[in-house]
Write a protein that holds these residues in place. Structure first.
Motif, PDB file in Angstrom:
ATOM      1  N   GLU A 104      15.650  38.864   9.303  1.00  0.00           N
ATOM      2  CA  GLU A 104      15.393  38.876  10.711  1.00  0.00           C
ATOM      3  C   GLU A 104      16.354  38.148  11.333  1.00  0.00           C
ATOM      4  N   ALA A 105      16.610  36.831  10.963  1.00  0.00           N
ATOM      5  CA  ALA A 105      17.538  35.937  11.435  1.00  0.00           C
ATOM      6  C   ALA A 105      18.434  35.168  10.374  1.00  0.00           C
ATOM      7  N   PRO A 106      19.420  35.939   9.652  1.00  0.00           N
ATOM      8  CA  PRO A 106      20.271  35.812   8.689  1.00  0.00           C
ATOM      9  C   PRO A 106      21.148  34.574   9.337  1.00  0.00           C
ATOM     10  N   GLY A 107      21.481  33.607   8.522  1.00  0.00           N
ATOM     11  CA  GLY A 107      22.321  32.505   8.927  1.00  0.00           C
ATOM     12  C   GLY A 107      21.564  31.254   9.337  1.00  0.00           C
ATOM     13  N   LEU A 108      20.325  31.430   9.841  1.00  0.00           N
ATOM     14  CA  LEU A 108      19.654  30.520  10.506  1.00  0.00           C
ATOM     15  C   LEU A 108      18.617  29.595   9.518  1.00  0.00           C
ATOM     16  N   PRO A 109      18.740  28.589   9.588  1.00  0.00           N
ATOM     17  CA  PRO A 109      17.639  27.653   8.687  1.00  0.00           C
ATOM     18  C   PRO A 109      16.315  27.781   9.365  1.00  0.00           C
ATOM     19  N   ILE A 110      15.373  27.648   8.428  1.00  0.00           N
ATOM     20  CA  ILE A 110      13.947  27.672   8.815  1.00  0.00           C
ATOM     21  C   ILE A 110      13.482  26.208   8.604  1.00  0.00           C
ATOM     22  N   LEU A 111      12.764  25.991   9.781  1.00  0.00           N
ATOM     23  CA  LEU A 111      12.137  24.416   9.893  1.00  0.00           C
ATOM     24  C   LEU A 111      10.832  24.468   9.729  1.00  0.00           C
ATOM     25  N   LEU A 112      10.259  23.491   9.399  1.00  0.00           N
ATOM     26  CA  LEU A 112       8.679  23.263   9.260  1.00  0.00           C
ATOM     27  C   LEU A 112       8.360  21.878   9.497  1.00  0.00           C
ATOM     28  N   ASP A 113       7.246  21.423  10.017  1.00  0.00           N
ATOM     29  CA  ASP A 113       6.659  20.113   9.699  1.00  0.00           C
ATOM     30  C   ASP A 113       5.677  20.135   8.695  1.00  0.00           C
ATOM     31  N   ALA A 114       5.649  19.396   7.646  1.00  0.00           N
ATOM     32  CA  ALA A 114       4.752  19.786   6.574  1.00  0.00           C
ATOM     33  C   ALA A 114       3.964  18.344   6.450  1.00  0.00           C
ATOM     34  N   GLN A 115       2.684  18.567   6.211  1.00  0.00           N
ATOM     35  CA  GLN A 115       1.703  17.430   6.101  1.00  0.00           C
ATOM     36  C   GLN A 115       2.531  16.778   4.672  1.00  0.00           C
ATOM     37  N   GLN A 116       2.710  15.474   4.699  1.00  0.00           N
ATOM     38  CA  GLN A 116       3.219  14.800   3.561  1.00  0.00           C
ATOM     39  C   GLN A 116       2.804  15.238   2.232  1.00  0.00           C
ATOM     40  N   HIS A 117       1.503  15.272   2.166  1.00  0.00           N
ATOM     41  CA  HIS A 117       1.095  15.591   0.468  1.00  0.00           C
ATOM     42  C   HIS A 117       1.289  17.124   0.179  1.00  0.00           C
ATOM     43  N   LEU A 118       1.829  17.963   1.201  1.00  0.00           N
ATOM     44  CA  LEU A 118       2.128  19.244   0.823  1.00  0.00           C
ATOM     45  C   LEU A 118       3.631  19.371   0.660  1.00  0.00           C
ATOM     46  N   ALA A 119       4.439  18.483   1.074  1.00  0.00           N
ATOM     47  CA  ALA A 119       6.106  18.651   0.881  1.00  0.00           C
ATOM     48  C   ALA A 119       6.396  19.318  -0.623  1.00  0.00           C
ATOM     49  N   GLU A 120       5.586  19.071  -1.611  1.00  0.00           N
ATOM     50  CA  GLU A 120       6.192  19.651  -2.915  1.00  0.00           C
ATOM     51  C   GLU A 120       5.924  20.910  -3.143  1.00  0.00           C
ATOM     52  N   TRP A 121       4.654  21.346  -2.338  1.00  0.00           N
ATOM     53  CA  TRP A 121       4.301  22.840  -2.399  1.00  0.00           C
ATOM     54  C   TRP A 121       5.258  23.624  -1.567  1.00  0.00           C
ATOM     55  N   TYR A 122       5.603  23.167  -0.396  1.00  0.00           N
ATOM     56  CA  TYR A 122       6.771  23.773   0.393  1.00  0.00           C
ATOM     57  C   TYR A 122       8.165  23.843  -0.390  1.00  0.00           C
ATOM     58  N   GLY A 123       8.464  22.968  -1.059  1.00  0.00           N
ATOM     59  CA  GLY A 123       9.615  22.710  -1.962  1.00  0.00           C
ATOM     60  C   GLY A 123       9.644  23.974  -2.844  1.00  0.00           C
ATOM     61  N   ARG A 124       8.437  24.743  -3.257  1.00  0.00           N
ATOM     62  CA  ARG A 124       8.650  25.737  -3.967  1.00  0.00           C
ATOM     63  C   ARG A 124       9.204  26.838  -3.639  1.00  0.00           C
ATOM     64  N   PHE A 125       9.257  26.795  -2.027  1.00  0.00           N
ATOM     65  CA  PHE A 125      10.035  28.075  -1.245  1.00  0.00           C
ATOM     66  C   PHE A 125      11.358  27.613  -0.585  1.00  0.00           C
TER      67      PHE A 125
END
Length: 151
Positions: A104-125
């Motif tokens: 939908e938005a090619p070329g744009l980064p995706i941001l999020l604010d992760a709860q610190q203990h879930l950073a590794e989980w988001y790293g999977r994506f």
């Protein structure tokens, strides 16, 4: 169980489903995490905002929010019902959200604010920590970023 993934702006979500999505978010973020804050913050009704959810029949098992910002897109409000955790439902929802935003938005980064203990989980994506840790409502968070494919 047949889990299906849905995406729509708030105005396109049936009222009972929208209620279940918001109920899940409040249950996770306000009740379980004991963070009294305005969960319904006005961003859900921004012109380009959309909600995604994974459901089984009328049950909402997991949800997240997609936002468009001038220089990026953003995923937020990722929540999974307690009974649905550990079954890969939120991971499937995240993969769907990332694929959709990449298309939908090619070329744009995706941001999020992760709860610190879930950073590794988001790293999977494909997300990486992109700044200093901070506290939001007393919960440690880290900003994360996923570059657009090919960048």
């Amino acid at each position: 169980m047949t889990v299906t993934v849905h995406r729509a702006p708030v105005s396109g979500i049936p009222p009972l489903t929208l209620y279940r999505i918001l109920w899940l978010r409040v249950t996770v973020f306000v009740v379980e995490q004991q963070a009294a804050y305005p969960e319904i913050d006005g961003r859900d009704i921004e012109p380009d905002a959309e909600l995604m959810w994974a459901g089984d029949g009328d049950d909402v098992l997991a949800t997240l929010r997609l936002l468009r910002e001038p220089a990026n897109t953003r995923i937020g409000r990722v929540a999974t019902a307690a009974a649905a955790r550990g079954r890969g439902i939120a991971a499937d929802l995240m993969r769907s959200a990332v694929a959709y935003l990449d298309a939908e938005a090619p070329g744009l980064p995706i941001l999020l604010d992760a709860q610190q203990h879930l950073a590794e989980w988001y790293g999977r994506f494909g997300f990486v920590v992109s700044g200093d840790a901070f506290a939001e409502d007393g919960i440690p968070h880290v900003p994360m970023r996923r570059e657009a494919p090919g960048r």
